[in-house]
Design an enzyme around this catalytic site. Structure first.
Site, PDB file in Angstrom:
ATOM      1  N   HIS A  26       0.987  -1.000  -0.120  1.00  0.00           N
ATOM      2  CA  HIS A  26       0.434   0.157  -0.270  1.00  0.00           C
ATOM      3  C   HIS A  26       1.483   1.736   0.156  1.00  0.00           C
ATOM      4  CE1 HIS A  26       0.457   0.744   4.498  1.00  0.00           C
ATOM      5  NE2 HIS A  26       0.191  -0.333   4.925  1.00  0.00           N
ATOM      6  N   HIS A  29       4.082   1.679   1.973  1.00  0.00           N
ATOM      7  CA  HIS A  29       5.076   0.727   1.733  1.00  0.00           C
ATOM      8  C   HIS A  29       5.777   1.418   0.419  1.00  0.00           C
ATOM      9  CE1 HIS A  29       2.501  -2.170   3.131  1.00  0.00           C
ATOM     10  NE2 HIS A  29       3.364  -2.362   3.680  1.00  0.00           N
ATOM     11  N   CYS A 135       2.303  -9.253  20.446  1.00  0.00           N
ATOM     12  CA  CYS A 135       1.905  -8.757  18.624  1.00  0.00           C
ATOM     13  C   CYS A 135       2.186  -9.744  17.462  1.00  0.00           C
ATOM     14  CB  CYS A 135       2.035  -7.210  19.074  1.00  0.00           C
ATOM     15  SG  CYS A 135       0.761  -6.427  17.381  1.00  0.00           S
ATOM     16  N   CYS A 138       3.245  -6.740  14.794  1.00  0.00           N
ATOM     17  CA  CYS A 138       4.394  -6.030  15.111  1.00  0.00           C
ATOM     18  C   CYS A 138       5.724  -7.603  15.056  1.00  0.00           C
ATOM     19  CB  CYS A 138       4.624  -5.693  16.193  1.00  0.00           C
ATOM     20  SG  CYS A 138       3.877  -4.186  16.800  1.00  0.00           S
ATOM     21  N   CYS A 160      -2.066  -3.822  21.892  1.00  0.00           N
ATOM     22  CA  CYS A 160      -0.580  -3.539  20.946  1.00  0.00           C
ATOM     23  C   CYS A 160      -1.524  -1.702  20.196  1.00  0.00           C
ATOM     24  CB  CYS A 160      -0.620  -3.726  19.607  1.00  0.00           C
ATOM     25  SG  CYS A 160       0.819  -3.222  18.999  1.00  0.00           S
ATOM     26  N   HIS A 163      -1.340  -1.828  16.692  1.00  0.00           N
ATOM     27  CA  HIS A 163      -2.253  -2.671  15.428  1.00  0.00           C
ATOM     28  C   HIS A 163      -3.804  -2.225  16.336  1.00  0.00           C
ATOM     29  CE1 HIS A 163       1.719  -4.259  13.778  1.00  0.00           C
ATOM     30  NE2 HIS A 163       0.522  -3.833  12.706  1.00  0.00           N
ATOM     31  N   LYS A 311      -2.438   5.703  11.446  1.00  0.00           N
ATOM     32  CA  LYS A 311      -1.230   5.029  10.815  1.00  0.00           C
ATOM     33  C   LYS A 311      -2.099   4.475   9.985  1.00  0.00           C
ATOM     34  CE  LYS A 311       2.329   2.222  10.004  1.00  0.00           C
ATOM     35  NZ  LYS A 311       2.696   0.782  10.570  1.00  0.00           N
ATOM     36  N   LYS A 314      -3.553  -1.696   6.303  1.00  0.00           N
ATOM     37  CA  LYS A 314      -4.317  -2.633   6.389  1.00  0.00           C
ATOM     38  C   LYS A 314      -4.827  -3.081   7.398  1.00  0.00           C
ATOM     39  CE  LYS A 314      -4.207  -3.309   1.427  1.00  0.00           C
ATOM     40  NZ  LYS A 314      -3.462  -3.836   0.416  1.00  0.00           N
TER      41      LYS A 314
HETATM   42  N1  MSP Z   1       8.961  -6.830   8.013  1.00  0.00           N
HETATM   43  C1  MSP Z   1       9.227  -5.569   8.837  1.00  0.00           C
HETATM   44  C2  MSP Z   1      10.980  -5.294   8.510  1.00  0.00           C
HETATM   45  C3  MSP Z   1      11.475  -5.597   8.675  1.00  0.00           C
HETATM   46  S1  MSP Z   1      13.277  -4.639   8.461  1.00  0.00           S
HETATM   47  C4  MSP Z   1      14.539  -5.482   8.768  1.00  0.00           C
HETATM   48  C5  MSP Z   1       8.103  -4.770   8.483  1.00  0.00           C
HETATM   49  N2  MSP Z   1       7.552  -4.793   6.961  1.00  0.00           N
HETATM   50  S2  MSP Z   1       5.950  -3.793   7.185  1.00  0.00           S
HETATM   51  O1  MSP Z   1       5.668  -4.774   5.521  1.00  0.00           O
HETATM   52  O2  MSP Z   1       5.185  -4.090   8.294  1.00  0.00           O
HETATM   53  O3  MSP Z   1       6.825  -2.663   6.585  1.00  0.00           O
HETATM   54  C6  MSP Z   1       6.502  -2.286   7.390  1.00  0.00           C
HETATM   55  C7  MSP Z   1       7.756  -0.681   6.550  1.00  0.00           C
HETATM   56  O4  MSP Z   1       6.376  -0.007   5.952  1.00  0.00           O
HETATM   57  C8  MSP Z   1       7.248   0.836   7.593  1.00  0.00           C
HETATM   58  O5  MSP Z   1       8.705   0.709   8.474  1.00  0.00           O
HETATM   59  C9  MSP Z   1       7.382   2.531   6.766  1.00  0.00           C
HETATM   60  O6  MSP Z   1       8.495   1.534   6.005  1.00  0.00           O
HETATM   61  C10 MSP Z   1       6.346   1.407   5.822  1.00  0.00           C
HETATM   62  N3  MSP Z   1       5.607   1.502   6.293  1.00  0.00           N
HETATM   63  C11 MSP Z   1       4.552   1.423   6.264  1.00  0.00           C
HETATM   64  N4  MSP Z   1       3.090   2.014   6.199  1.00  0.00           N
HETATM   65  C12 MSP Z   1       3.422   2.918   6.800  1.00  0.00           C
HETATM   66  C13 MSP Z   1       2.475   4.051   6.528  1.00  0.00           C
HETATM   67  N5  MSP Z   1       1.354   3.861   7.247  1.00  0.00           N
HETATM   68  N6  MSP Z   1       3.466   5.387   7.014  1.00  0.00           N
HETATM   69  C14 MSP Z   1       5.174   5.127   6.342  1.00  0.00           C
HETATM   70  N7  MSP Z   1       5.802   4.636   6.096  1.00  0.00           N
HETATM   71  C15 MSP Z   1       4.859   3.025   7.018  1.00  0.00           C
HETATM   72  O7  MSP Z   1       7.801  -3.872   9.438  1.00  0.00           O
END
Ligand code: MSP
Length: 536
Positions: A26, A29, A135, A138, A160, A163, A311, A314
Site C-alpha cells: 500500500h 510501503h 503482538c 509487530c 497493541c 495495531h 497510521k 491494511k
Molecule cells: N518486515 C518488517 C520490516 C523488516 S526490515 C528488516 C516490517 N514490514 S512492513 O511490511 O510492516 O513494513 C513496514 C514499513 O513500511 C515501515 O517501517 C515503513 O517504512 C513502511 N510503512 C508501512 N505503513 C506506513 C505508513 N502508514 N506510513 C509510513 N510508512 C509506512 O515492518
C-alpha cells in the site's frame, strides 16, 4: 570503538525495510521505497557508486497465518504476492533497486544460520524461558507498560498500541541473545555519532529506551516452523526479526564473497518507518557488535502516512493502493508528492485534494507551463534553434546566482540531510524565480523590436530560460525520471551533453552548459491538466 560509514571504494549503500508479504503493498510501503529510490538516484547523479536494496520479509507467524487463511502454503503465498504484486509495483513506480532479497531464498537462509551459529559459538546466545504479551502484527513481545486497554469488542483486553488488536500471551522455552549486555556500548555509539539516528525525536526515543535498561532478546520460536531452523536445534526457528534484519548483510555478500561484502557493507542509510526504529537502532547494531561487524552510518526514520488521523495500514482497513493514485496523477507526480507534501521524519496526511491542488499549481502551472512557453518561444522566434546569449545583464546574473545557490542547497538537503521536502522547495523556488524573470523581461514584447540589440536581448532571455530548465531537469530527475527525460529531449540536450542520468548534480549549477544551437522541440505537455489526463 566501532567503525562506521564508508571507506574508499565502498558503494553508498541504501536500504528500505523488507516488507511483510501478508498482503499487497500500500501507500505506506511505497513511501519508504520511493524515498530510497530518490536518495539512490541523487547519489548516482553525484557520480557515486550506489547500491540500493529492497525485498520481502516472508517468514514468521504473520505471513503464515495469512497464507493459512487463504488456504495455500506460505511459500506459494509469498511467491504469488512477490511476483504478482510487489515486484510489478516497484517496476511501475520506477524503483531502481540493485537487488531484491527474499528471506526464503537459500542465499539468505544459509547465511542467517551461519551468522546465528557464529553468535552461539561466541557465547552470545543461551537457552531460557520467557512469558509475555506478543503482538503478531509487530512480531514482537511487548512490554506490559506499552499496552493500551481495549474498548468495544475488545473491552477488558490488552491491545497493541500500533495495531489496536489484542496481544497474545506467549510462553516459550527459547534461545536468547544477550542484548542486555549492549546498552552501554550502544549509548556510547549514539553519543559518538549523533547522526546515527534521525530525526532528533527518533534519536531521543531510542536513547531513553536504552537508558532504561535492555532485556535479553528471544531469538527463536518453537510453536510453529515457518522460518529458518536454528542450526544447533531444529525444533526451533529463528525469530523473524533476526532473520529479517540480517537481509542487509546476506544480500550484500556476507560470508559469501568477502570483496563484494566489503564493497557494500555496512549500509550508509537504512530508511525505515518509525514503527520499526528499535529493531534497527538497538537490536541490529547490537547484533553487529556481537559479531564484530561494522555499524551502519545512519538509521533514518520516516513518519507515518495518516488516513483519518491514523497510521495508514491494511490492518486498520486504510491501506490505499498506489495504483489508485498513479492512474489519476501519473507516477512522477505521485513520487514527487510523497516527498514534497510531508516533511521526511514527520507524520503527515495523504490527501487526494492536496495532491490535486499541488499538481495543478506547482507541476502543471509553475513547472510544466514554463517548459512549454520556453520551447514555444524558441520555436516561434528562432525556428527551434537555441540562440546564443550575448547580452547578459543584471537580471541574468541574478538567475545564474540563484541557480548556483539552489544546486548547493538541494544537494545538501537531499544528498546529505535526507530532507527531501526542503530540497524540492529549493528547486521549485528557482522555477518560480525563472517564471518571474520571464514575466519581467517580457520576451514577447522584446520580439517586436527587430533591431540587432532587440534580437540579442531576446536571444539572451530565451537562452537564460532554457539553460535554467536544463538544470531543473537534472535536479528533478531523481524525483520524476519520466517527465525529466521528456524535458531533456525537448531541450535537445542529449547530443551536446549526453544522457540525463549521467549529468552530475555538482555540475548542474555551472552556467552555460546547454550548447547554443541545441534543437528545441515542443514535446507533449509535461503535466497536462488533470481533466485532460487519461484515466481522469
Ligand atoms: N518486515 C518488517 C520490516 C523488516 S526490515 C528488516 C516490517 N514490514 S512492513 O511490511 O510492516 O513494513 C513496514 C514499513 O513500511 C515501515 O517501517 C515503513 O517504512 C513502511 N510503512 C508501512 N505503513 C506506513 C505508513 N502508514 N506510513 C509510513 N510508512 C509506512 O515492518
Amino acid at each position: 570503538m566501532v567503525a562506521t560509514g564508508s571507506g574508499s571504494g565502498k558503494a553508498y549503500y541504501v536500504t528500505t525495510p523488507i516488507y511483510y508479504v501478508n498482503d499487497a503493498p500500500h501507500l505506506g510501503h511505497a513511501y519508504t521505497t520511493v524515498a530510497g529510490d530518490v536518495l539512490t538516484r541523487w547519489h548516482r547523479q553525484r557520480g557515486e557508486r550506489v547500491w540500493f536494496l529492497t525485498g520481502t520479509d516472508e517468514h514468521g507467524q504473520k505471513v503464515l497465518r495469512t497464507a493459512e487463511a487463504n488456504g495455500v502454503s506460505p511459500q506459494e503465498w509469498c511467491d504469488r504476492l512477490v511476483e504478482e504484486a510487489w515486484k510489478p509495483l516497484w517496476r511501475h513506480l520506477e524503483i531502481a533497486h540493485d537487488d531484491f532479497i527474499r528471506t526464503t531464498e537459500q542465499r539468505h537462509t544459509d547465511r542467517v544460520r551461519e551468522f546465528v551459529q557464529d553468535l552461539y559459538d561466541k557465547g552470545e546466545i543461551y537457552q531460557g524461558g520467557y512469558e509475555g504479551p506478543y503482538c503478531v502484527g509487530c512480531e514482537e513481545y511487548k512490554l506490559p507498560g506499552e499496552l493500551i486497554a481495549g474498548e468495544g469488542e475488545y473491552a477488558g483486553r490488552q491491545l497493541c498500541p500500533i495495531h489496536k488488536r489484542p496481544v497474545e500471551i506467549l510462553k516459550e522455552e527459547n534461545y536468547f541473545f544477550k542484548l542486555s549486555e549492549y546498552g552501554d556500548r550502544l549509548l556510547a555509539h549514539y553519543e559518538a555519532h549523533p547522526e546515527f539516528i534521525q530525526p532528533e525525536s527518533a534519536r531521543n526515543e531510542v536513547v531513553n529506551f536504552v537508558r532504561q535498561g535492555l532485556q535479553d532478546l528471544s531469538i527463536s520460536r518453537s510453536t510453529f516452523d515457518w522460518g529458518v531452523p536454528v542450526p544447533w536445534d531444529d525444533r526451533h526457528v529463528i525469530y523473524v526479526w533476526v532473520d529479517a534484519l540480517l537481509n542487509y548483510a546476506t544480500a550484500a555478500g556476507y560470508n559469501q564473497n568477502q570483496d563484494t561484502f566489503e564493497s557494500r557493507f555496512p549500509a550508509d542509510v537504512h530508511l525505515i518507518g518509525k514503527d520499526i526504529l528499535r529493531f534497527h537502532a538497538v537490536i541490529w547494531p547490537a547484533l553487529l557488535m556481537a559479531n564484530g561487524l561494522r555499524l551502519p552510518g545512519r538509521v533514518v526514520a520516516n513518519g507515518w502516512l495518516l488516513v483519518g488521523g491514523e497510521k495508514m495500514s491494511k490492518s486498520n482497513l486504510t491501506g490505499i493502493s498506489p495504483r489508485d493514485i498513479t492512474s489519476h496523477f501519473g507516477v512522477d507526480a505521485f513520487r514527487w508528492y510523497l516527498l514534497r507534501a510531508i516533511a521526511y521524519g514527520q507524520d503527515g496526511s495523504f490527501s487526494w485534494e492536496d495532491l490535486a491542488a499541488r499538481y495543478t499549481s506547482e507541476l502543471a502551472n509553475d513547472y510544466g507551463n514554463l517548459a512549454s512557453r520556453v520551447a514555444a518561444m524558441v520555436g516561434r522566434y528562432f525556428d527551434g534553434v537555441l540562440p546564443e546569449a550575448t547580452a547578459d545583464g543584471g537580471a541574468e546574473q541574478a538567475v545564474q546566482d540563484a541557480l548556483a545557490k539552489t544546486v548547493a542547497d538541494a544537494d545538501r538537503k537531499i544528498g546529505d540531510d535526507v530532507d527531501f521536502q526542503a530540497g524540492i522547495v529549493a528547486i521549485f523556488d528557482f522555477v518560480k524565480q525563472v517564471n518571474g524573470y520571464i514575466s519581467e523581461q517580457e520576451p514577447w514584447k522584446v520580439a517586436k523590436d527587430g533591431s540587432p540589440e532587440g534580437r540579442a536581448r531576446l536571444a539572451t532571455i530565451l537562452y537564460t530560460a532554457a539553460e535554467s530548465l536544463r538544470a531543473v531537469a537534472v535536479l528533478l530527475n531523481p524525483f520524476m525520471p519520466e517527465s525529466s527525460q521528456r524535458l531533456w529531449e525537448s531541450l535537445g540536450a542529449e547530443p551536446g551533453l549526453g544522457a540525463l542520468a549521467d549529468q552530475r548534480v555538482q555540475d548542474a549549477g555551472e552556467w552555460g552548459r546547454l550548447p547554443a544551437g541545441s534543437v528545441i522541440t515542443k514535446g507533449a505537455i509535461l503535466f497536462p491538466r488533470l481533466e485532460d489526463r487519461p484515466g481522469a
